[in-house]
Design a protein around this motif. Sequence first.
Motif, mmCIF file in Angstrom:
data_model
loop_
_atom_site.group_PDB
_atom_site.id
_atom_site.type_symbol
_atom_site.label_atom_id
_atom_site.label_comp_id
_atom_site.label_asym_id
_atom_site.label_seq_id
_atom_site.Cartn_x
_atom_site.Cartn_y
_atom_site.Cartn_z
ATOM 1 N N GLU A 740 0.827 -1.205 0.000
ATOM 2 C CA GLU A 740 0.000 0.000 0.000
ATOM 3 C C GLU A 740 0.867 1.264 0.000
ATOM 4 O OE1 GLU A 740 -3.407 0.221 -0.032
ATOM 5 O OE2 GLU A 740 -3.422 -1.949 -0.371
ATOM 6 N N ARG A 741 1.908 1.178 0.820
ATOM 7 C CA ARG A 741 2.746 2.360 1.087
ATOM 8 C C ARG A 741 3.342 2.987 -0.167
ATOM 9 N NH1 ARG A 741 7.744 1.366 4.632
ATOM 10 N NH2 ARG A 741 8.549 3.284 3.699
ATOM 11 N N ILE A 742 3.748 2.124 -1.121
ATOM 12 C CA ILE A 742 4.514 2.615 -2.266
ATOM 13 C C ILE A 742 3.753 3.636 -3.114
ATOM 14 C CG2 ILE A 742 6.011 0.579 -2.452
ATOM 15 C CD1 ILE A 742 4.132 -0.434 -4.677
ATOM 16 N N ALA A 753 20.946 5.848 -2.790
ATOM 17 C CA ALA A 753 22.180 5.189 -3.227
ATOM 18 C C ALA A 753 21.874 3.837 -3.862
ATOM 19 C CB ALA A 753 23.105 5.003 -2.023
ATOM 20 N N GLU A 754 20.912 3.149 -3.268
ATOM 21 C CA GLU A 754 20.564 1.825 -3.840
ATOM 22 C C GLU A 754 19.855 2.011 -5.185
ATOM 23 O OE1 GLU A 754 19.354 -1.200 -0.370
ATOM 24 O OE2 GLU A 754 18.333 0.742 -0.268
ATOM 25 N N PHE A 755 18.794 2.739 -5.140
ATOM 26 C CA PHE A 755 18.008 3.010 -6.356
ATOM 27 C C PHE A 755 17.673 4.494 -6.351
ATOM 28 C CE2 PHE A 755 17.006 -1.427 -5.331
ATOM 29 C CZ PHE A 755 17.273 -2.059 -6.545
ATOM 30 N N PRO A 756 18.099 5.253 -7.324
ATOM 31 C CA PRO A 756 17.766 6.680 -7.319
ATOM 32 C C PRO A 756 16.248 6.879 -7.471
ATOM 33 C CG PRO A 756 18.708 6.055 -9.427
ATOM 34 C CD PRO A 756 18.803 4.842 -8.559
ATOM 35 N N GLY A 757 15.792 8.052 -7.018
ATOM 36 C CA GLY A 757 14.335 8.305 -7.185
ATOM 37 C C GLY A 757 13.830 9.234 -6.104
ATOM 38 N N THR A 758 12.625 9.779 -6.349
ATOM 39 C CA THR A 758 12.052 10.732 -5.392
ATOM 40 C C THR A 758 10.853 10.162 -4.638
ATOM 41 O OG1 THR A 758 10.662 11.557 -7.156
ATOM 42 C CG2 THR A 758 12.732 12.750 -6.734
ATOM 43 N N GLY A 759 10.369 9.032 -5.042
ATOM 44 C CA GLY A 759 9.179 8.449 -4.365
ATOM 45 C C GLY A 759 7.882 9.087 -4.829
ATOM 46 N N LEU A 760 7.915 9.733 -6.020
ATOM 47 C CA LEU A 760 6.685 10.371 -6.511
ATOM 48 C C LEU A 760 6.083 9.664 -7.724
ATOM 49 C CD1 LEU A 760 7.387 14.149 -6.081
ATOM 50 C CD2 LEU A 760 5.293 12.994 -5.431
ATOM 51 N N GLY A 761 6.922 8.779 -8.347
ATOM 52 C CA GLY A 761 6.494 8.147 -9.608
ATOM 53 C C GLY A 761 5.155 7.422 -9.484
ATOM 54 N N LEU A 762 5.012 6.596 -8.483
ATOM 55 C CA LEU A 762 3.762 5.818 -8.363
ATOM 56 C C LEU A 762 2.588 6.698 -7.908
ATOM 57 C CD1 LEU A 762 4.875 2.360 -6.879
ATOM 58 C CD2 LEU A 762 4.154 2.902 -9.212
ATOM 59 N N ALA A 763 2.925 7.739 -7.063
ATOM 60 C CA ALA A 763 1.862 8.658 -6.636
ATOM 61 C C ALA A 763 1.272 9.376 -7.847
ATOM 62 C CB ALA A 763 2.409 9.653 -5.626
ATOM 63 N N ILE A 764 2.183 9.802 -8.761
ATOM 64 C CA ILE A 764 1.701 10.459 -9.982
ATOM 65 C C ILE A 764 0.881 9.475 -10.817
ATOM 66 C CG2 ILE A 764 2.466 11.477 -12.179
ATOM 67 C CD1 ILE A 764 4.858 12.669 -10.560
ATOM 68 N N SER A 765 1.439 8.255 -10.974
ATOM 69 C CA SER A 765 0.754 7.241 -11.792
ATOM 70 C C SER A 765 -0.651 6.962 -11.238
ATOM 71 C CB SER A 765 1.555 5.933 -11.801
ATOM 72 O OG SER A 765 2.858 6.195 -12.262
ATOM 73 N N LYS A 766 -0.760 6.880 -9.908
ATOM 74 C CA LYS A 766 -2.057 6.601 -9.275
ATOM 75 C C LYS A 766 -3.039 7.727 -9.570
ATOM 76 C CE LYS A 766 -3.970 5.330 -4.788
ATOM 77 N NZ LYS A 766 -4.313 6.262 -3.756
ATOM 78 N N LYS A 767 -2.521 8.939 -9.479
ATOM 79 C CA LYS A 767 -3.381 10.086 -9.716
ATOM 80 C C LYS A 767 -3.892 10.096 -11.154
ATOM 81 C CE LYS A 767 -3.704 14.598 -7.737
ATOM 82 N NZ LYS A 767 -3.041 15.864 -7.518
#
Length: 797
Positions: A740-742, A753-767
């Motif tokens: 759910e969290r993602i 460092a492990e995987f670059p990213g901002t944590g917004l990709g899926l939030a945008i996709s959901k919207k």
Amino acid sequence: MAQTGPQSPREEQAQPSAAPKEGDFSCLRELPLPLREQLDSLGLSRALSQLIESEQRFRDLFEQGPVAYHELDQEGNVRWVNQAECELLGVEASAMLGRPIFNFVSRGAPSESREAFQRKLSGQQALGPFPRDHIRSDGRHLTLEIHEVLIRDARGVATGIRSVMLDVTRRKEIEEALRQGEDILRSVCASSLDALVMIDGGGRAILWNPAAERMFGYTSAEMLGQPVHDLLAPAALRQRFQESYPAFQKTGQGAAIGTMRELSARRKDGSEFPIDLSLAAVQKGAEWQAVGVIRDMTGRKRAEEALRESRESFRRVVENAPEAIFVATKGHFRYLNPAAIKLFGAAADSELLDQPVMMRIHPDSRAAVAERIRQVEERRADSPPWITKYLRLDGTVLDVEGAAVPFLYEGEEGGLVFARDITARKRAEEDLRANEDLLSQSQSIGHLGSFDWRLEGDSDVMVWTPETYRLFGVSPETFVLTSETFPTLIHPDDQASMQTWMRECLAGLGPPDLEFRVKLPDGGIRYIMGRGHLLPQEAGSKSIHVVGAALDITERRLAEEALLRRTEELKRSNTELEQFAYVASHDLQEPLRMVSSYMQLLSRRYKGKLDSNADEFIAFAVDGAKRMQQLINDMLAFSRVATRGHEFEPVEADTALKQALSNLTAAIEESHANVTFDPLPVVSADSGQLTQLFQNLIGNAIKFRRLEPPRIHVSAERRAKEWVFSVRDNGIGIEPQHLERIFVIFQRLHTAAEFPGTGLGLAISKKIAERHGGHLWVTSEPGAGSVFYFSIPVQGQ
Ligand code: ADP
């Protein structure tokens, strides 16, 4: 006795002036001897003494005799009266002597009788015998018969009257009784409905009454003197009469005498008919006569036949009646029809006949039944139907509806009972009642009332269940429900729509669901959802029958309203937030670009010229600025999904996918990813956002890969009214607790460092998915891969 009448003449005679009375010879004994000798010599003395003796005999006879006797003088005064008359009249002789006889026996005025007496003396009026009614002083009525004879002197002149009085009271009574008896007999003869016939010793009619005339058709003139048997007896019986009659003639005896016989007789017209004949013998001198009473039995026979037939048909009806019928007298069964035998569970009536009825009544009902029986017996009236518990022979209990009527059975008074087994009906009624209770309770729990509305001609009947009354805030006791009163309960603003709804029902149109408000007595409002169903009309009928339900939707409506308000608020705050995010990210871009470009300038110009720490610090700052830029870009993208989106248009999904793949060429090549896809549908979408959606999901699938090259497959399938797209990868997968969290903004499972990213990709996709009316979700197996799904409604649905 010695003081009675005979003394009086002697007393009278003793008076010196009194001349010897006529017929009085007692003076002879007092004659002087020489005269008596002279008389003797003439031979008269003996005659005289004989005369005197006869005179004495006569006096003794009348004095002592049982016949009342008196003598009256010329004036009608009593000169002599005997003991028998004194006793007869109830008067003392001393009271009568010398007084007018009319004072003692006359009924009329004394003068009248005196005149009559004088007329008799003078020969103008005949002497008795004549009857005379007399009332004694003790009140006894007598009828006297008075015989009279004139008393004459030697010259033949009437000097008085001698009378003998006979008491004929008894004889008169007998004569009167006889006369009455004859009258009665005559009128009985004349008026009797039975023929009265009398025959003499020769068998000839000597009495033939009017009923006989009517019955046989012979007048009495035709019949009297005719041989009765020859004329009236049918040929078959004639010989028998003729044989038996001679013996009767002699003895007055015969088999038919003193009995009643059913025979046939013959009318004048030759027709035969049934009779009842009673014969009696009457002796007349040496011969015996017969009196016959004949009754025409034609009507009776017919009535008997009709009665027999009606009994028979009654019996047939009762025997075949589907209802149990039984007769009881003195509390015992006397008759049971087959249905009653079955009702009691018997095989034959013998199991119940002569048994006490009470044995077949359940103990709970016995007192009530005894009371009913008493009422039927006392009032001799039908009993209204009542319900009783019966016991069958096997002991099972029956509910029976019964009624009883007084009934005469073989001469005994009792009751005829009709009984109907209503066990099933009662059970059905109980079930029905239970169902009604259940319905009522469920309606009350569910706040759901129902109604029934029928219109036929002038009749307009509306029926509500108790819950419907409750929903409308009225009570069935006080509110008179009609299709006219009902709309008054509706909120004024909804009355027009209710009237329209009712008109549609009347027009025979299927009425639509109608939401309306009810104005409650306490001033509150109740929201109702009404749903009616027009029942199909019977052929040729003009009736309208609507059934339906009224559901209390007040809570739902209030909740909806609250939700609406909250949604509005959310929308507003969401918009505000979006505005804020957009403005913030947009306005942050400028100073950040400045920080970033100067930091890059610092890095380029002073790298290696300051100490090693400074180089490191500058590198950190440059990196931070870059990340912040990325963040701001993503935030802008997020806020733009809603605000800067384009109109939806038909988009070929594979075109959007191909565009996304093209944008991802570098990453695909670098990672040696293998992306495949099935034919995809055309959907109504914002093509730019759809491309972004594919790009985000495929980008993540490449980014979150394992060591091996990623294999990605895109497909779509139709599920009901939407297309469900899937992007399947063979990447690192996601732990179930993070599924759910993602999708939440800025939420990431890894470090940059492990995987670059901002944590917004899926939030945008959901919207994006939600803006298109769909959803975004994921299924995953950690270490094996994930499948991201998004749905888009099928075009036009
Ligand atoms: P970002 O990609 O910038 O981290 P996202 O919103 O795109 O942000 O993703 C959020 C998180 O979801 C990622 O950090 C990652 O942990 C997880 N994730 C997304 N896609 C995948 C995927 N295909 N396989 C595994 N994990 C994924």
